[in-house]
Design a protein around this motif. Structure first.
Motif, PDB file in Angstrom:
ATOM      1  N   ALA A  40       0.764  -1.172   0.114  1.00 34.87           N
ATOM      2  CA  ALA A  40      -0.109  -0.077   0.092  1.00 34.87           C
ATOM      3  C   ALA A  40       1.055   1.236  -0.100  1.00 34.87           C
ATOM      4  CB  ALA A  40      -0.999  -0.079   1.158  1.00 34.87           C
ATOM      5  N   GLN A  41       1.972   1.078   0.830  1.00 36.48           N
ATOM      6  CA  GLN A  41       2.921   2.414   0.921  1.00 36.48           C
ATOM      7  C   GLN A  41       3.451   2.507  -0.532  1.00 36.48           C
ATOM      8  OE1 GLN A  41       5.461   1.129   4.064  1.00 36.48           O
ATOM      9  NE2 GLN A  41       4.221   2.193   5.632  1.00 36.48           N
ATOM     10  N   ALA A  42       3.833   1.349  -1.248  1.00 34.71           N
ATOM     11  CA  ALA A  42       4.436   1.529  -2.512  1.00 34.71           C
ATOM     12  C   ALA A  42       3.522   2.150  -3.501  1.00 34.71           C
ATOM     13  CB  ALA A  42       4.872   0.218  -3.023  1.00 34.71           C
ATOM     14  N   CYS A  43       2.226   1.693  -3.348  1.00 33.75           N
ATOM     15  CA  CYS A  43       1.039   2.090  -4.336  1.00 33.75           C
ATOM     16  C   CYS A  43       1.012   3.730  -4.215  1.00 33.75           C
ATOM     17  CB  CYS A  43      -0.262   1.485  -3.962  1.00 33.75           C
ATOM     18  SG  CYS A  43      -1.527   1.948  -5.194  1.00 33.75           S
ATOM     19  N   LEU A  44       0.904   3.995  -2.871  1.00 30.75           N
ATOM     20  CA  LEU A  44       0.914   5.785  -2.832  1.00 30.75           C
ATOM     21  C   LEU A  44       2.117   6.347  -3.439  1.00 30.75           C
ATOM     22  CD1 LEU A  44      -0.379   5.674   1.109  1.00 30.75           C
ATOM     23  CD2 LEU A  44      -1.570   6.301  -1.281  1.00 30.75           C
ATOM     24  N   HIS A  45       3.295   5.569  -3.092  1.00 34.89           N
ATOM     25  CA  HIS A  45       4.509   6.173  -3.656  1.00 34.89           C
ATOM     26  C   HIS A  45       4.522   6.429  -5.291  1.00 34.89           C
ATOM     27  CE1 HIS A  45       8.843   6.874  -4.448  1.00 34.89           C
ATOM     28  NE2 HIS A  45       8.628   5.824  -5.405  1.00 34.89           N
ATOM     29  N   TRP A  46       3.763   5.347  -5.680  1.00 30.56           N
ATOM     30  CA  TRP A  46       3.998   5.418  -7.448  1.00 30.56           C
ATOM     31  C   TRP A  46       2.801   6.538  -7.952  1.00 30.56           C
ATOM     32  CZ3 TRP A  46       8.233   4.061  -9.219  1.00 30.56           C
ATOM     33  CH2 TRP A  46       8.950   2.835  -8.512  1.00 30.56           C
ATOM     34  N   ALA A  57       1.781   1.297  -9.852  1.00 35.14           N
ATOM     35  CA  ALA A  57       0.719   1.231  -8.581  1.00 35.14           C
ATOM     36  C   ALA A  57      -0.361   0.296  -8.790  1.00 35.14           C
ATOM     37  CB  ALA A  57      -0.339   2.735  -8.904  1.00 35.14           C
ATOM     38  N   ARG A  58      -0.809  -0.400  -9.886  1.00 36.94           N
ATOM     39  CA  ARG A  58      -1.734  -1.261 -10.392  1.00 36.94           C
ATOM     40  C   ARG A  58      -0.966  -2.697  -9.762  1.00 36.94           C
ATOM     41  NH1 ARG A  58      -2.286   0.945 -15.502  1.00 36.94           N
ATOM     42  NH2 ARG A  58      -4.202   2.219 -15.713  1.00 36.94           N
ATOM     43  N   SER A  59       0.069  -2.749  -9.918  1.00 32.34           N
ATOM     44  CA  SER A  59       0.817  -4.097  -9.416  1.00 32.34           C
ATOM     45  C   SER A  59       1.000  -4.151  -7.778  1.00 32.34           C
ATOM     46  CB  SER A  59       2.463  -3.945 -10.146  1.00 32.34           C
ATOM     47  OG  SER A  59       2.975  -5.271  -9.612  1.00 32.34           O
ATOM     48  N   ALA A  60       1.192  -2.759  -7.265  1.00 32.29           N
ATOM     49  CA  ALA A  60       1.370  -2.787  -5.789  1.00 32.29           C
ATOM     50  C   ALA A  60      -0.087  -3.047  -5.364  1.00 32.29           C
ATOM     51  CB  ALA A  60       1.667  -1.550  -5.245  1.00 32.29           C
ATOM     52  N   LEU A  61      -1.271  -2.842  -5.951  1.00 35.37           N
ATOM     53  CA  LEU A  61      -2.569  -3.046  -5.403  1.00 35.37           C
ATOM     54  C   LEU A  61      -3.000  -4.481  -5.521  1.00 35.37           C
ATOM     55  CD1 LEU A  61      -4.675   0.159  -6.536  1.00 35.37           C
ATOM     56  CD2 LEU A  61      -3.999  -0.556  -4.355  1.00 35.37           C
TER      57      LEU A  61
END
Length: 245
Positions: A40-46, A57-61
């Protein structure tokens, strides 16, 4: 007049059982929930990039969804074991299970700067409960991550190996940490016994119960030249053959 025997008080045993069950849940969902947080943190970062990196972001989600699904499945699995329900067995490819678990833990492995070596036998099948087998492999990989956490004098290494051996289909997880004190090696599968500060002592006990319920065997041995190797072996397996349409 016949004497009346006192009824045994079962409450302490029930309290102990509930305590073990609670400790089991806490232990098993900790890593999937950590994977949810990291991704989730990675998604917010992207998404915060300019322009946003939508593919990442899609991959992280997707990883958030997979980790949360794994956590829910593990809780259901633990509840089933506590109720002595039969495992939900299907034919599964062992290498795929190992790869799926590794994917869930990729973020933590990168964060801990652990180099992973994967060595796979041909694709063999087991008739097993997928969630329970994932629990075992995840526990062993998480233990390997924790064993490497304090290493500063050599690279941190993790080796995953599936192979055919004399005792059957084998899954091995090896770290290059400090290893297990020989005097404690025979106790690490005991419930509520832990060599780690703050450990619940349930992870390896759960692993042993799952492996034995599938007719398998689990054990550990010292790694060479460092660390510990955990092995799982299963006698009943078949070679996977892709279906042809």
């Amino acid at each position: 007049m016949a004497s009346i025997k006192p009824t045994p008080d079962l409450r302490p045993a029930r309290i102990n059982a509930l305590g073990e069950f609670a400790a089991s849940i806490a232990h098993e969902v900790k890593q999937p929930l950590a994977a949810v947080t990291l991704n989730a943190q990675a998604c917010l970062h992207w998404l915060a990039q300019d322009p946003p990196h939508l593919d990442q972001a899609r991959s992280a989600l997707r990883m958030v969804l997979e980790a949360s699904t794994a956590a829910s499945a593990m809780v259901r699995s633990l509840h089933g074991m506590a109720c002595q329900a039969a495992p939900q067995r299907t034919s599964l490819v062992v290498n795929d299970v190992v790869r799926d678990v590794l994917q869930l833990l990729r973020s933590e492995l990168r964060r801990q700067c652990i180099t992973v070596t994967e060595i796979y036998a041909p694709d063999f099948q087991l008739h097993a409960d997928r969630v329970q087998l994932m629990q075992v492999v995840m526990n062993l990989i998480v233990n390997a991550i924790e064993a490497a956490r304090d290493l500063h004098d050599r690279p941190r290494m993790l080796t995953l190996h599936t192979a055919l051996a004399d005792d059957g289909l084998r899954i091995s997880v090896a770290d290059n940490g400090v290893g297990i004190v020989p005097a404690l090696a025979e106790r690490i599968f005991d419930p509520l016994f832990s060599t780690k500060p703050g450990g619940t002592g349930m992870g390896l006990a759960i692993c042993r119960n799952i492996v034995q319920s599938h007719g398998g065997r689990i054990w550990n041995e010292p790694g060479q030249p460092h660390g510990t190797v955990f092995h799982l072996s299963f006698k009943e397996y078949t070679l996977w053959t892709p279906s042809r349409s």
